[in-house]
Design an enzyme around this catalytic site. Structure first.
Site, mmCIF file in Angstrom:
data_model
loop_
_atom_site.group_PDB
_atom_site.id
_atom_site.type_symbol
_atom_site.label_atom_id
_atom_site.label_comp_id
_atom_site.label_asym_id
_atom_site.label_seq_id
_atom_site.Cartn_x
_atom_site.Cartn_y
_atom_site.Cartn_z
ATOM 1 N N LYS A 121 44.039 42.036 44.329
ATOM 2 C CA LYS A 121 43.622 42.631 45.591
ATOM 3 C C LYS A 121 42.927 41.654 46.550
ATOM 4 C CE LYS A 121 42.447 46.605 43.611
ATOM 5 N NZ LYS A 121 42.768 46.258 42.167
ATOM 6 N N HIS A 175 39.889 53.577 44.943
ATOM 7 C CA HIS A 175 39.567 52.199 44.216
ATOM 8 C C HIS A 175 40.914 51.265 44.985
ATOM 9 C CE1 HIS A 175 38.616 48.796 41.988
ATOM 10 N NE2 HIS A 175 39.943 48.716 41.380
ATOM 11 N N ARG A 217 64.907 46.180 47.763
ATOM 12 C CA ARG A 217 65.156 44.642 48.512
ATOM 13 C C ARG A 217 65.713 44.907 49.720
ATOM 14 N NH1 ARG A 217 69.044 41.530 44.264
ATOM 15 N NH2 ARG A 217 68.558 39.759 45.861
ATOM 16 N N ILE A 273 44.430 42.736 39.404
ATOM 17 C CA ILE A 273 45.759 42.291 39.904
ATOM 18 C C ILE A 273 45.945 41.461 40.953
ATOM 19 C CG2 ILE A 273 46.106 44.003 41.656
ATOM 20 C CD1 ILE A 273 48.669 43.182 38.961
#
Length: 318
Positions: free
Chosen positions: A167, A146, A250, A165
Site C-alpha cells: 500500500k 488501517h 474484468r 501487500i
C-alpha cells in the site's frame, strides 16, 4: 472491513473550540475540557427572564443583542440571579455574539462554576452557524481504518489490504506522479452529512513507512503540493495477493461496494502480482470513478454496443 466507531460526545479545550467557531476566549478555567453532546445551539432568553421549563442545558448557549441588553436593564441583584440561574444549570459554555462585552457578574459566576465564555465578532445568526458547523465535525460519527488515503486526480481513494501487500509503496509512487497523500497506515474517517471524510492522526501526519528505507516525511520531501490534510472518500481499492483460479472482475458491470459508518463506497479488489504497476492501475481506477460520477460508464457503453450489434445480426440472419 472492520472498524471501530465512536459517536455523539466530544471533549475539547477552549482554544480548540475558539479556533473552530471563529471566537475569542474571554474566560476559561485552566486545562478544563468543554463537553459537547449535541449539535443544537440555544439562545437562553426565556431562562434569563425566569422561565426555566424545557431549558436545554446541554447546548452551547449564545447571547446576542436581546439577551445582553435585557441583562443590562436589570438591577445588579436581579442580573446576578439570572446569570447564576443560567451558568449553574450545567451548560457547556457561553458565546456572546456581535463583540458585545460580558457583564462583570457573568465573569464572576463563570469563574465560580468554571464555565468558559467566548466572544464572537459576527452577528448572532452567523455566530450560531459557525458553532453549528464546528459541532457537526466535532460530534460526527468516526472510525479509524488501517490503510492509506490518497487524493488521485481529485478523487479520494482509500487503499486497504493486509500489512506488507504494498500500500505505502504504491502511494509513494502516486505522490511521485503528482498526486497527494492524506494519510498512511492509520486513516481517521468522519461521517458528515452522509459523506465520508478522511484525515490522519496529528502525530503521524505526512509520515510514511517504506520497508527497506524506513520513515520518510512526504511533506518535507515533496512539499505542500504532495500532501493534503483531509479528503472526501469516493472510492475504496483493496489490494490482495493474487489467488490462482480466483475470478476477478474484468468488465466492471457488477459494481462492488464496501460500507463504512453506514455509507456505501464503490470498491475495487485489485490482485497483486510481481511486476504489476499498482500506482497506474489505481490512477486509472480513480479516473474511471470520476467519469462514472460525471455519468459516463465505459463498461455499460461497451455492453450496450455489443447488445445492439447482436440484435442487428439477429435481424440479418432472420
Amino acid at each position: 472491513m472492520t472498524n471501530q466507531e465512536c459517536v455523539a460526545k466530544a471533549k475539547v479545550n477552549a482554544s480548540e473550540f475558539a479556533k473552530g467557531t471563529k471566537c475569542e476566549v474571554v474566560y476559561s478555567a485552566y486545562n478544563e475540557d468543554i463537553v459537547l453532546t449535541t449539535l443544537n445551539v440555544n439562545r437562553p432568553g426565556l431562562l434569563l427572564a425566569g422561565y426555566d421549563e424545557y431549558f436545554e442545558h446541554t447546548r452551547v448557549q449564545v447571547l446576542g443583542n436581546a439577551e445582553i441588553y435585557y441583562l443590562q436593564k436589570l438591577s445588579n441583584e436581579d442580573r446576578k440571579k439570572a446569570i447564576t440561574n443560567l451558568i449553574s444549570s450545567g451548560i457547556p459554555c457561553i458565546v456572546i455574539a456581535r463583540g458585545l462585552k460580558a457583564p462583570k457578574e457573568m465573569l464572576e459566576v463563570a469563574k465560580e462554576y468554571r464555565v468558559p465564555i467566548f466572544s464572537s465578532k459576527d452577528i448572532t445568526p452567523i455566530a450560531v452557524n459557525n458553532i453549528y458547523t464546528y459541532l457537526k465535525r466535532a460530534l460526527a460519527p468516526k472510525t479509524q481504518i488501517h490503510g492509506v488515503l490518497m487524493d488521485i486526480d481529485g478523487i479520494g481513494v482509500l487503499i486497504t489490504g493486509k500489512s506488507g501487500i504494498g500500500k505505502s509503496e504504491a502511494a509513494l509512487e502516486l505522490v511521485h506522479r503528482g498526486h497527494r497523500l492524506v494519510a498512511d497506515d492509520a486513516v481517521e474517517i468522519k461521517k458528515i452529512d452522509n459523506k465520508l471524510y478522511g484525515s490522519c492522526p496529528e502525530n503521524i501526519r505526512y509520515f510514511m513507512e517504506i520497508r527497506g528505507i524506513g520513515i520518510i516525511n512526504v511533506k518535507s520531501m515533496y512539499g505542500v503540493s504532495g500532501v493534503l490534510p483531509e479528503k472526501k472518500i469516493m472510492l475504496c481499492v483493496e489490494l490482495e495477493k493474487w489467488v490462482e483460479g480466483k475470478e476477478y472482475e474484468r468488465l466492471g458491470l457488477d459494481e462492488q461496494y464496501t460500507e463504512i459508518l453506514g455509507v456505501k463506497v464503490p470498491k475495487h479488489t485489485i490482485p497483486v502480482l510481481p511486476g504489476r504497476n499498482l500506482a497506474i492501475v489505481m490512477e486509472v481506477a480513480a479516473k474511471n470513478a470520476r467519469l462514472k460520477h460525471l455519468g459516463y460508464n465505459a463498461a455499460e457503453e461497451l455492453n450496450k454496443g455489443i447488445i445492439k450489434r447482436n440484435r442487428e445480426l439477429d435481424k440479418i440472419e432472420g
